[in-house]
Scaffold this motif. Structure first.
Motif, PDB file in Angstrom:
ATOM      1  N   CYS A  46      -6.777   1.509  -3.289  1.00 33.73           N
ATOM      2  CA  CYS A  46      -5.522   2.265  -3.162  1.00 33.73           C
ATOM      3  C   CYS A  46      -5.621   3.308  -2.046  1.00 33.73           C
ATOM      4  O   CYS A  46      -4.631   3.587  -1.372  1.00 33.73           O
ATOM      5  N   ALA A  47      -6.805   3.851  -1.863  1.00 35.32           N
ATOM      6  CA  ALA A  47      -7.006   4.884  -0.840  1.00 35.32           C
ATOM      7  C   ALA A  47      -7.217   4.310   0.550  1.00 35.32           C
ATOM      8  O   ALA A  47      -6.914   4.980   1.545  1.00 35.32           O
ATOM      9  N   THR A  48      -7.712   3.086   0.648  1.00 34.05           N
ATOM     10  CA  THR A  48      -8.151   2.587   1.951  1.00 34.05           C
ATOM     11  C   THR A  48      -7.346   1.411   2.495  1.00 34.05           C
ATOM     12  O   THR A  48      -7.441   1.122   3.684  1.00 34.05           O
ATOM     13  N   GLU A  49      -6.597   0.747   1.674  1.00 33.23           N
ATOM     14  CA  GLU A  49      -5.905  -0.464   2.126  1.00 33.23           C
ATOM     15  C   GLU A  49      -4.391  -0.281   2.052  1.00 33.23           C
ATOM     16  O   GLU A  49      -3.822  -0.235   0.962  1.00 33.23           O
ATOM     17  N   PRO A  50      -3.744  -0.185   3.204  1.00 29.40           N
ATOM     18  CA  PRO A  50      -2.288  -0.030   3.195  1.00 29.40           C
ATOM     19  C   PRO A  50      -1.621  -1.179   2.416  1.00 29.40           C
ATOM     20  O   PRO A  50      -1.979  -2.334   2.564  1.00 29.40           O
ATOM     21  N   GLY A  51      -0.687  -0.828   1.576  1.00 33.67           N
ATOM     22  CA  GLY A  51       0.055  -1.819   0.811  1.00 33.67           C
ATOM     23  C   GLY A  51      -0.586  -2.204  -0.512  1.00 33.67           C
ATOM     24  O   GLY A  51       0.048  -2.877  -1.323  1.00 33.67           O
ATOM     25  N   TYR A  52      -1.838  -1.815  -0.739  1.00 27.83           N
ATOM     26  CA  TYR A  52      -2.509  -2.204  -1.975  1.00 27.83           C
ATOM     27  C   TYR A  52      -1.790  -1.618  -3.195  1.00 27.83           C
ATOM     28  O   TYR A  52      -1.530  -2.329  -4.170  1.00 27.83           O
ATOM     29  N   TRP A  53      -1.490  -0.330  -3.143  1.00 28.47           N
ATOM     30  CA  TRP A  53      -0.790   0.335  -4.255  1.00 28.47           C
ATOM     31  C   TRP A  53       0.524  -0.380  -4.559  1.00 28.47           C
ATOM     32  O   TRP A  53       0.845  -0.644  -5.713  1.00 28.47           O
ATOM     33  N   ASP A  54       1.275  -0.697  -3.527  1.00 26.05           N
ATOM     34  CA  ASP A  54       2.576  -1.341  -3.709  1.00 26.05           C
ATOM     35  C   ASP A  54       2.458  -2.705  -4.377  1.00 26.05           C
ATOM     36  O   ASP A  54       3.376  -3.134  -5.071  1.00 26.05           O
ATOM     37  N   ALA A  55       1.340  -3.398  -4.161  1.00 23.16           N
ATOM     38  CA  ALA A  55       1.153  -4.739  -4.720  1.00 23.16           C
ATOM     39  C   ALA A  55       0.663  -4.717  -6.167  1.00 23.16           C
ATOM     40  O   ALA A  55       0.684  -5.754  -6.835  1.00 23.16           O
ATOM     41  N   LEU A  56       0.234  -3.558  -6.665  1.00 25.40           N
ATOM     42  CA  LEU A  56      -0.243  -3.479  -8.046  1.00 25.40           C
ATOM     43  C   LEU A  56       0.908  -3.697  -9.016  1.00 25.40           C
ATOM     44  O   LEU A  56       2.044  -3.296  -8.758  1.00 25.40           O
ATOM     45  N   SER A  57       0.586  -4.285 -10.158  1.00 21.09           N
ATOM     46  CA  SER A  57       1.586  -4.427 -11.215  1.00 21.09           C
ATOM     47  C   SER A  57       1.877  -3.037 -11.792  1.00 21.09           C
ATOM     48  O   SER A  57       1.079  -2.102 -11.641  1.00 21.09           O
TER      49      SER A  57
END
Length: 188
Positions: free
Chosen positions: A113-124
């Motif tokens: 979540c801190a290092t990969e853009p878009g990761y947070w948005d892709a989480l359920s």
């Protein structure tokens, strides 16, 4: 039923936990605990992971089967610390190659979540809810420390399988298919 040659209880313990609690829902997702574990292990196997990492994928959420909290505990502000419960249960049964990715799979979510853009948005949505209880995204110093750990790569791989292993109705091999991996990875 097959068992580990010099520790017949290890495989039997795993199978019994899934038989007893595997039909419970996986948080707010549309799959059961067993379906989630089987999907993650299948992804690991398909990508050629070693037995230890396949077993870690299968058992990464075993801590959910070790507590008596309701499935909606995160919605009520309760972190079930399943990664710690699972790691504690696995410690006497499996080596660090299984134990550490399980222990670190929540930290991996915080890291990504801190290092990969878009990761947070892709989480359920359930994963976002639990992340807030688990400390939220890591800060820079936590990220740097996490990257130096010997099980960093395995933990991140496991996290990605964890994120993908929520497909309703996905066909996977049965639990017994993974017994040889359990046997190969068990603490000798």
């Amino acid at each position: 039923m097959a068992s580990v040659a010099n520790d017949p209880t290890t495989t039997d313990d795993v199978l019994e936990l899934f038989r007893r609690g595997g039909d419970s829902l996986y948080g707010g997702e549309g799959v059961t605990q067993l379906e989630h574990g089987l999907q993650a292990a299948t992804l690991a196997e398909q990508q050629g992971a070693p037995s230890e990492l396949i077993v870690a994928a299968l058992l990464h959420d075993i801590g959910h089967l070790l507590h008596d909290l309701p499935d909606d505990a995160p919605d009520n502000g309760i972190d079930d610390v399943h990664e710690r419960l699972g790691a504690d249960w696995l410690r006497s049964r499996f080596p660090d190659g299984v134990l550490e990715p399980v222990r670190l799979h929540v930290q991996s979510k915080r890291y990504l979540c801190a290092t990969e853009p878009g990761y947070w948005d892709a989480l359920s949505e359930p994963s976002k809810t639990s992340l807030n209880l688990q400390g939220g995204p890591m800060d820079e110093s936590e990220c740097a420390a996490f990257r130096t750990g010997p099980h960093y790569d395995a933990a991140v791989r496991l996290r990605r399988w964890d994120d993908e292993a929520k497909v309703v109705g996905l066909a996977t091999p049965p639990l017994e298919h993974f017994v040889p991996h359990l046997q190969a990875a068990a603490r000798r």
